[in-house]
Design an enzyme around this catalytic site. Structure first.
Site, PDB file in Angstrom:
ATOM      1  N   MET A  40     -71.470  99.566  36.498  1.00  0.00           N
ATOM      2  CA  MET A  40     -71.514  99.768  35.184  1.00  0.00           C
ATOM      3  C   MET A  40     -72.270  99.177  34.334  1.00  0.00           C
ATOM      4  O   MET A  40     -72.654  99.477  32.861  1.00  0.00           O
ATOM      5  CB  MET A  40     -70.473  98.869  34.635  1.00  0.00           C
ATOM      6  CG  MET A  40     -68.812  99.158  34.585  1.00  0.00           C
ATOM      7  SD  MET A  40     -67.829  98.536  33.519  1.00  0.00           S
ATOM      8  CE  MET A  40     -67.475  97.545  33.348  1.00  0.00           C
ATOM      9  N   TYR A  42     -76.637  97.216  33.752  1.00  0.00           N
ATOM     10  CA  TYR A  42     -76.846  96.228  33.231  1.00  0.00           C
ATOM     11  C   TYR A  42     -76.790  95.057  34.207  1.00  0.00           C
ATOM     12  O   TYR A  42     -76.475  94.600  33.511  1.00  0.00           O
ATOM     13  CB  TYR A  42     -76.461  95.047  31.799  1.00  0.00           C
ATOM     14  CG  TYR A  42     -76.827  94.930  30.814  1.00  0.00           C
ATOM     15  CD1 TYR A  42     -77.972  95.622  29.979  1.00  0.00           C
ATOM     16  CD2 TYR A  42     -76.808  93.210  30.866  1.00  0.00           C
ATOM     17  CE1 TYR A  42     -79.171  94.714  29.009  1.00  0.00           C
ATOM     18  CE2 TYR A  42     -77.776  92.688  30.151  1.00  0.00           C
ATOM     19  CZ  TYR A  42     -78.499  93.330  29.145  1.00  0.00           C
ATOM     20  OH  TYR A  42     -79.581  92.868  28.534  1.00  0.00           O
ATOM     21  N   HIS A  44     -77.930  93.032  37.044  1.00  0.00           N
ATOM     22  CA  HIS A  44     -78.168  91.739  37.860  1.00  0.00           C
ATOM     23  C   HIS A  44     -78.867  91.467  38.380  1.00  0.00           C
ATOM     24  O   HIS A  44     -78.746  92.527  39.666  1.00  0.00           O
ATOM     25  CB  HIS A  44     -78.044  90.656  36.558  1.00  0.00           C
ATOM     26  CG  HIS A  44     -76.269  90.382  37.078  1.00  0.00           C
ATOM     27  ND1 HIS A  44     -76.195  90.588  38.415  1.00  0.00           N
ATOM     28  CD2 HIS A  44     -75.084  90.674  36.065  1.00  0.00           C
ATOM     29  CE1 HIS A  44     -74.389  90.964  38.803  1.00  0.00           C
ATOM     30  NE2 HIS A  44     -73.912  90.746  37.190  1.00  0.00           N
ATOM     31  N   HIS A  47     -75.495  92.793  41.311  1.00  0.00           N
ATOM     32  CA  HIS A  47     -75.720  94.259  41.120  1.00  0.00           C
ATOM     33  C   HIS A  47     -76.993  94.854  42.136  1.00  0.00           C
ATOM     34  O   HIS A  47     -76.788  94.936  43.445  1.00  0.00           O
ATOM     35  CB  HIS A  47     -76.251  95.181  39.724  1.00  0.00           C
ATOM     36  CG  HIS A  47     -75.265  94.981  39.210  1.00  0.00           C
ATOM     37  ND1 HIS A  47     -75.555  94.196  37.797  1.00  0.00           N
ATOM     38  CD2 HIS A  47     -73.451  94.923  38.713  1.00  0.00           C
ATOM     39  CE1 HIS A  47     -74.272  93.886  37.073  1.00  0.00           C
ATOM     40  NE2 HIS A  47     -72.828  94.898  37.319  1.00  0.00           N
ATOM     41  N   GLN A  71     -61.387 101.466  31.896  1.00  0.00           N
ATOM     42  CA  GLN A  71     -60.802 100.133  32.403  1.00  0.00           C
ATOM     43  C   GLN A  71     -61.234  99.727  31.154  1.00  0.00           C
ATOM     44  O   GLN A  71     -60.520  98.072  31.650  1.00  0.00           O
ATOM     45  CB  GLN A  71     -61.372  99.550  33.470  1.00  0.00           C
ATOM     46  CG  GLN A  71     -62.776  99.376  33.298  1.00  0.00           C
ATOM     47  CD  GLN A  71     -63.467  99.394  34.437  1.00  0.00           C
ATOM     48  OE1 GLN A  71     -63.953  99.860  35.435  1.00  0.00           O
ATOM     49  NE2 GLN A  71     -64.282  97.992  34.740  1.00  0.00           N
ATOM     50  N   GLN A 163     -60.033  93.059  41.801  1.00  0.00           N
ATOM     51  CA  GLN A 163     -60.519  93.905  41.773  1.00  0.00           C
ATOM     52  C   GLN A 163     -60.921  94.332  43.384  1.00  0.00           C
ATOM     53  O   GLN A 163     -60.171  95.636  43.617  1.00  0.00           O
ATOM     54  CB  GLN A 163     -61.439  94.164  40.990  1.00  0.00           C
ATOM     55  CG  GLN A 163     -62.780  95.308  41.273  1.00  0.00           C
ATOM     56  CD  GLN A 163     -64.139  95.800  40.657  1.00  0.00           C
ATOM     57  OE1 GLN A 163     -63.773  96.614  39.153  1.00  0.00           O
ATOM     58  NE2 GLN A 163     -64.894  95.398  40.652  1.00  0.00           N
ATOM     59  N   MET A 194     -73.185  84.804  37.930  1.00  0.00           N
ATOM     60  CA  MET A 194     -73.827  86.120  37.552  1.00  0.00           C
ATOM     61  C   MET A 194     -73.145  87.641  36.613  1.00  0.00           C
ATOM     62  O   MET A 194     -71.964  87.848  37.744  1.00  0.00           O
ATOM     63  CB  MET A 194     -75.146  86.760  37.923  1.00  0.00           C
ATOM     64  CG  MET A 194     -76.718  85.946  38.486  1.00  0.00           C
ATOM     65  SD  MET A 194     -77.522  87.387  38.516  1.00  0.00           S
ATOM     66  CE  MET A 194     -78.802  85.741  39.145  1.00  0.00           C
ATOM     67  N   SER A 195     -73.489  87.824  35.602  1.00  0.00           N
ATOM     68  CA  SER A 195     -72.445  88.446  34.733  1.00  0.00           C
ATOM     69  C   SER A 195     -72.770  89.246  33.916  1.00  0.00           C
ATOM     70  O   SER A 195     -73.718  88.954  33.413  1.00  0.00           O
ATOM     71  CB  SER A 195     -70.933  87.932  34.257  1.00  0.00           C
ATOM     72  OG  SER A 195     -70.325  88.755  33.748  1.00  0.00           O
TER      73      SER A 195
HETATM   74  P1  AMP Z   1     -70.071  96.195  37.216  1.00  0.00           P
HETATM   75  O1  AMP Z   1     -70.976  96.578  36.675  1.00  0.00           O
HETATM   76  O2  AMP Z   1     -69.554  94.385  36.197  1.00  0.00           O
HETATM   77  O3  AMP Z   1     -68.412  96.878  37.251  1.00  0.00           O
HETATM   78  O4  AMP Z   1     -70.167  94.670  38.596  1.00  0.00           O
HETATM   79  C1  AMP Z   1     -70.280  96.702  39.897  1.00  0.00           C
HETATM   80  C2  AMP Z   1     -70.481  95.488  41.300  1.00  0.00           C
HETATM   81  O5  AMP Z   1     -71.017  94.375  41.333  1.00  0.00           O
HETATM   82  C3  AMP Z   1     -68.562  94.693  41.664  1.00  0.00           C
HETATM   83  O6  AMP Z   1     -68.926  95.032  42.675  1.00  0.00           O
HETATM   84  C4  AMP Z   1     -68.942  93.402  41.071  1.00  0.00           C
HETATM   85  O7  AMP Z   1     -68.427  92.800  41.981  1.00  0.00           O
HETATM   86  C5  AMP Z   1     -70.334  93.436  41.603  1.00  0.00           C
HETATM   87  N1  AMP Z   1     -70.958  92.280  41.181  1.00  0.00           N
HETATM   88  C6  AMP Z   1     -70.766  91.675  39.758  1.00  0.00           C
HETATM   89  N2  AMP Z   1     -71.612  90.233  39.874  1.00  0.00           N
HETATM   90  C7  AMP Z   1     -71.495  89.750  40.588  1.00  0.00           C
HETATM   91  C8  AMP Z   1     -71.718  88.511  41.286  1.00  0.00           C
HETATM   92  N3  AMP Z   1     -72.625  87.330  40.182  1.00  0.00           N
HETATM   93  N4  AMP Z   1     -72.674  88.409  42.693  1.00  0.00           N
HETATM   94  C9  AMP Z   1     -72.355  90.075  43.716  1.00  0.00           C
HETATM   95  N5  AMP Z   1     -71.638  91.104  42.713  1.00  0.00           N
HETATM   96  C10 AMP Z   1     -70.499  91.048  41.644  1.00  0.00           C
END
Ligand code: AMP
Length: 291
Positions: A40, A42, A44, A47, A71, A163, A194-195
């Site tokens: 999605m 942004y 870090h 990703h 979602q 997920q 990280m998020s």
């Molecule tokens: P998102 O953009 O939050 O939907 O995440 C996209 C993908 O990146 C998903 O497969 C997440 O599990 C993965 N992801 C997000 N944060 C992390 C992290 N800190 N470490 C590893 N994978 C991550």
């Protein structure tokens, strides 16, 4: 039809499904293997680590970037979800992505739209309790991306353990011809997973948020020292997290990977999953005791 080609690395930005299919079909005809990194945006390091994880397994890495409205619940953060496409584009290019698929909402959800993919039961526990439509949105968008990209391999982060397990189940149950690989959780130096949502944290909340991983690590140590009782392990984690003034625990569970149901004792394939609120920001984390 918008296709921009970066002259140095050849990374393409594609907004339309039809265009992406045409480009990928040409690659497939020449025997190239395709990898998909759904995100999605942004970005870090979490990703970007997914690009590294899939790079050696495929010839063409497609990073999809789509803040998926289905979602998000009605009271959730869809509108304020952080976005910075220019920065994401640069980071993905530097990390060696070949294509960014960056569709608009109308491209992914032309109206009317009636069809959803639901993984029963698994989508109702843990985060599904407070986010009842969340996983239906995730499985639907991932199924759509699988059909559009038809990847040989797709990578997901262990960070979002529920997920990941739901997607693995969907792939098995519906016979998607894709290999799912898993990338480990990438953390800040102080342990916070990280998020993209970490930017919502106030200064004080950010200071306290590493308590989550500290609590999981403490649990890990006691398990290594022989503790197997789920209640005791959860209690230990609870006490530790509650020592942070701003933390509000949503759940702490010791569960089995096979069905996401609670287990009484630590066993191979069990892991601890937690959701903790700091103000309005909901953070999740997890730790497996066996690999
Ligand atoms: P998102 O953009 O939050 O939907 O995440 C996209 C993908 O990146 C998903 O497969 C997440 O599990 C993965 N992801 C997000 N944060 C992390 C992290 N800190 N470490 C590893 N994978 C991550």
């Amino acid at each position: 039809m918008k296709v921009f080609k970066d002259s140095e690395t050849g990374m393409q930005i594609i907004n339309e499904i039809d265009k992406l299919k045409t480009v990928l079909m040409d690659y497939r005809k020449t025997g190239k293997r395709i990898g998909l990194v759904p995100t999605m945006g942004y970005f870090h390091e979490g990703h970007l680590s997914l690009i590294d994880a899939i790079r050696g397994k495929v010839d063409i890495v497609v990073v999809s970037l789509f803040v998926n409205p289905t979602q998000f619940g009605p009271a959730e953060d869809l509108d304020r979800y952080p976005r910075d496409f220019k920065r994401d584009e640069r980071l993905a290019r530097e990390r060696g992505a070949d294509i960014i698929f960056y569709p608009g909402v109308k491209e992914m959800y032309p109206e009317p739209f009636f069809t959803y993919v639901v993984t029963d039961q698994l989508s109702e526990v843990l985060c599904g309790k407070s986010r009842p439509v969340h996983f239906r949105g995730v499985t639907t968008i991932v199924a759509k991306l699988f059909n559009i990209v038809q990847p040989d391999v797709a990578v997901f982060g262990r960070k979002d353990a529920q997920q990941l397990i739901i997607i693995q189940r969907m792939v098995n149950d519906l016979n998607f011809p894709v290999e799912v690989i898993v990338a480990p959780i990438v953390r800040e130096p102080d342990g916070l997973a990280m998020s993209s949502r970490n930017v919502y944290l106030s200064e004080d909340e950010r200071k306290q948020a590493p308590i989550i991983y500290a609590a999981l690590q403490k649990a890990f140590e006691t398990v290594q020292n022989g503790e197997t009782n789920a209640e005791k392990i959860k209690q230990l984690i609870r006490q530790k997290i509650e020592s942070a003034e701003l933390a509000r625990i949503e759940y702490i569970e010791l569960i089995a990977e096979r069905d996401l149901q609670p287990v009484d004792r630590v066993e191979p394939g069990s892991f601890v999953a937690v959701a903790v609120l700091f103000g309005k920001t909901r953070l999740i984390d997890n730790l497996a005791f066996f690999n």
